[in-house]
Write a protein that holds these residues in place. Structure first.
Motif, PDB file in Angstrom:
ATOM      1  N   HIS A  53       0.847  -1.188   0.000  1.00 54.45           N
ATOM      2  CA  HIS A  53       0.000   0.000   0.000  1.00 54.45           C
ATOM      3  C   HIS A  53       0.881   1.237   0.000  1.00 54.45           C
ATOM      4  N   GLY A  54       0.721   2.046  -1.023  1.00 51.09           N
ATOM      5  CA  GLY A  54       1.494   3.288  -1.087  1.00 51.09           C
ATOM      6  C   GLY A  54       2.774   3.196  -1.890  1.00 51.09           C
ATOM      7  N   GLY A  55       3.117   2.003  -2.361  1.00 52.43           N
ATOM      8  CA  GLY A  55       4.368   1.891  -3.115  1.00 52.43           C
ATOM      9  C   GLY A  55       4.721   0.458  -3.438  1.00 52.43           C
ATOM     10  N   ALA A  56       6.014   0.150  -3.368  1.00 51.23           N
ATOM     11  CA  ALA A  56       6.465  -1.197  -3.694  1.00 51.23           C
ATOM     12  C   ALA A  56       7.685  -1.539  -2.859  1.00 51.23           C
ATOM     13  N   SER A  57       7.891  -2.822  -2.631  1.00 52.50           N
ATOM     14  CA  SER A  57       9.074  -3.242  -1.882  1.00 52.50           C
ATOM     15  C   SER A  57       9.760  -4.376  -2.616  1.00 52.50           C
ATOM     16  N   LEU A  58      10.992  -4.625  -2.243  1.00 47.56           N
ATOM     17  CA  LEU A  58      11.766  -5.699  -2.846  1.00 47.56           C
ATOM     18  C   LEU A  58      11.082  -7.023  -2.592  1.00 47.56           C
ATOM     19  N   ILE A  59      11.280  -7.923  -3.529  1.00 47.05           N
ATOM     20  CA  ILE A  59      10.719  -9.258  -3.365  1.00 47.05           C
ATOM     21  C   ILE A  59      11.777 -10.111  -2.681  1.00 47.05           C
ATOM     22  N   THR A  60      11.354 -10.978  -1.826  1.00 48.46           N
ATOM     23  CA  THR A  60      12.320 -11.867  -1.173  1.00 48.46           C
ATOM     24  C   THR A  60      11.757 -13.267  -1.154  1.00 48.46           C
ATOM     25  N   LYS A  61      12.654 -14.205  -1.323  1.00 42.54           N
ATOM     26  CA  LYS A  61      12.205 -15.583  -1.311  1.00 42.54           C
ATOM     27  C   LYS A  61      12.059 -16.040   0.132  1.00 42.54           C
ATOM     28  N   LYS A  62      10.980 -16.714   0.401  1.00 41.33           N
ATOM     29  CA  LYS A  62      10.733 -17.163   1.773  1.00 41.33           C
ATOM     30  C   LYS A  62      11.783 -18.177   2.207  1.00 41.33           C
ATOM     31  N   LEU A  63      12.341 -17.963   3.402  1.00 38.20           N
ATOM     32  CA  LEU A  63      13.284 -18.933   3.948  1.00 38.20           C
ATOM     33  C   LEU A  63      12.525 -20.185   4.352  1.00 38.20           C
ATOM     34  N   GLU A  64      11.372 -19.987   4.910  1.00 39.31           N
ATOM     35  CA  GLU A  64      10.552 -21.122   5.311  1.00 39.31           C
ATOM     36  C   GLU A  64       9.118 -20.652   5.454  1.00 39.31           C
ATOM     37  N   GLU A  65       8.224 -21.521   5.111  1.00 39.26           N
ATOM     38  CA  GLU A  65       6.811 -21.191   5.297  1.00 39.26           C
ATOM     39  C   GLU A  65       6.531 -21.099   6.781  1.00 39.26           C
TER      40      GLU A  65
END
Lengths: 252, 252
Positions: A53-65
């Motif tokens: 909301h309001g912009g964008a952020s870097l994508i990160t791969k989940k270390l663990e669910e």
DNA sequence: TCAAAAATCAATCACTTTCAATCAAAAACA
DNA sequence: TGTTTTTGATTGAAAGTGATTGATTTTTGA
């Protein structure tokens, strides 16, 4: 400016800042808000960033669910409320220590977008922090199987090179006589050191922790404030107030 | 102006500016828009540039890092074989450094049950190591968004308190002139330091890495052995053998 | 806490730019 | 000269743009 050009610019700005606001992008690119929104939608579908909301952020791969176990864990609503309140104490520009653990983990998602620096010893909360665009430092050291907390000489040495405005600590027991306690002496040492290095120290404890005593002492009650919830009996609240400040959070 | 001449001019303008607009090319070449379009179509089919709406851009992406997801899918069979062989080099009692990255990650699962100590800077491989019962130490430091590698002063300092029998390193490029390279200078420093601290250093590289050059130099080729696969041309194998030892793994 | 105010959002419209396809004129070649 | 190749103009289609709308979310302040 070409679409492609503009989108690359957006991505490079994002990499620099971890998180960008739409208005910021409008200024930088001289394009309209609509255009920026379309770019963000497209870039998100390409999985090159994550919209917030309001912009964008870097994508990160989940270390663990987030494991089912965690979700089902005890008093999760209470812990979440406590975490949310703890996050609200953090101000722009703060340097903060966040302890490993389930209660402190809930803090992370409420820190979204804040301009702060976080140091932690908990692998379990790293992804939450990064997903929310937080500048994150990790202690070094031995990785404890099970809790995935960092402990040992390396961790303490790492810790000694930082200073914190605030430290948020988890504990297994809070008792008027024995103080804050936790099962693992190594972890107790980390928690204790973090409290020493912070201007303000807060122990996050749901109501079940009060009166409990674990094997290793962290600190006396008067060496940190406690954040807990209204689930703790009024009587007990008053009792503990004699030893330390108590922040009691209201649960929805 | 000759067709060939004009197309070379387009390419050289492109190299200067990274990106060119069609109108710009019309002006520079004094050719019509249609002609330019035809040139671009042809040059794209020759893979000498990439068309974008309104113009064309270079296809180089050496400075950009492929996302974790992209990396994982590519050559995964080859990487897995390389990882398996690397794991076989580890003997009981060894102290080992394992670099962050996808190729090195495949090592972890093949280390199952070995009595060793592992130090790593990669959050992405922690769970694999712990699941296989490995005693694991993590470097401290700044958590790089995206790759989840630990970098910065804290990481280097952590590293300096260890000594390794063997270090297993990932790299984006291996070239006879430029040596081992990787996009991020901070990561390059970690990799380089780890190699210094190890009695034996191995760089894990699938065949696609050879001849590639990235932004930051790690070490010269002769400062580590290379583990690669038979997918690397025999000719190239011989060429690289002049600079360093090459372990070429057979793929099933 | 709650409701009003403000900010952000997706959807849509009218308009502009860019695109690929087509065709006939010009140039190159034999 | 006749044939092939290259070129520039034209066209309807496709893509991109900014403004506006009313819905949704977040923040503010009583």
């Amino acid at each position: 400016m070409l679409t492609f050009e503009r989108q690359e610019l957006i991505l490079s700005l994002l990499k620099e800042n971890q998180i960008v606001k739409i208005q910021q992008l409008v200024e930088e690119t001289q394009a309209s808000e609509s255009t920026i929104r379309r770019d963000l939608t497209e870039l998100e579908s390409q999985k090159r960033l994550k919209r917030v909301h309001g912009g964008a952020s870097l994508i990160t791969k989940k270390l663990e669910e987030p494991s089912l176990l965690e979700k089902q864990s005890k008093y999760s609503a209470e812990k979440s409320t406590i975490g949310k309140y703890a996050a609200s104490l953090v101000k722009e520009g703060d340097s903060v220590f966040i302890d490993a653990g389930t209660t402190t983990k809930t803090m992370a998602e409420y820190l979204h977008g804040k301009e702060i620096v976080v140091v932690t010893n908990g692998l379990n909360i790293i992804t939450d922090l990064l997903d929310n665009g937080i500048k994150t430092y990790l202690l070094g050291g031995y990785v404890k199987a099970g809790t995935h907390a960092l402990i040992g000489r390396g961790a303490v040495e790492s810790l000694n090179s930082y200073q914190f405005d605030k430290a948020f600590i988890g504990a297994n027991g809070a008792d008027t006589e024995s103080g804050f306690t936790t099962p693992d002496p190594e972890e107790a040492l980390i928690k204790s050191t973090a409290i020493d290095k912070a201007n303000n120290a807060y122990v996050l404890a749901d109501h079940s922790k009060f009166g409990d005593v674990s094997f290793s002492k962290i600190k006396n009650l008067n060496e940190a404030e406690i954040i807990t919830s209204e689930k703790l009996d009024k009587e007990l609240q008053d009792k503990y107030r004699k030893y330390t400040e108590l922040k009691v959070v209201h649960i929805n």
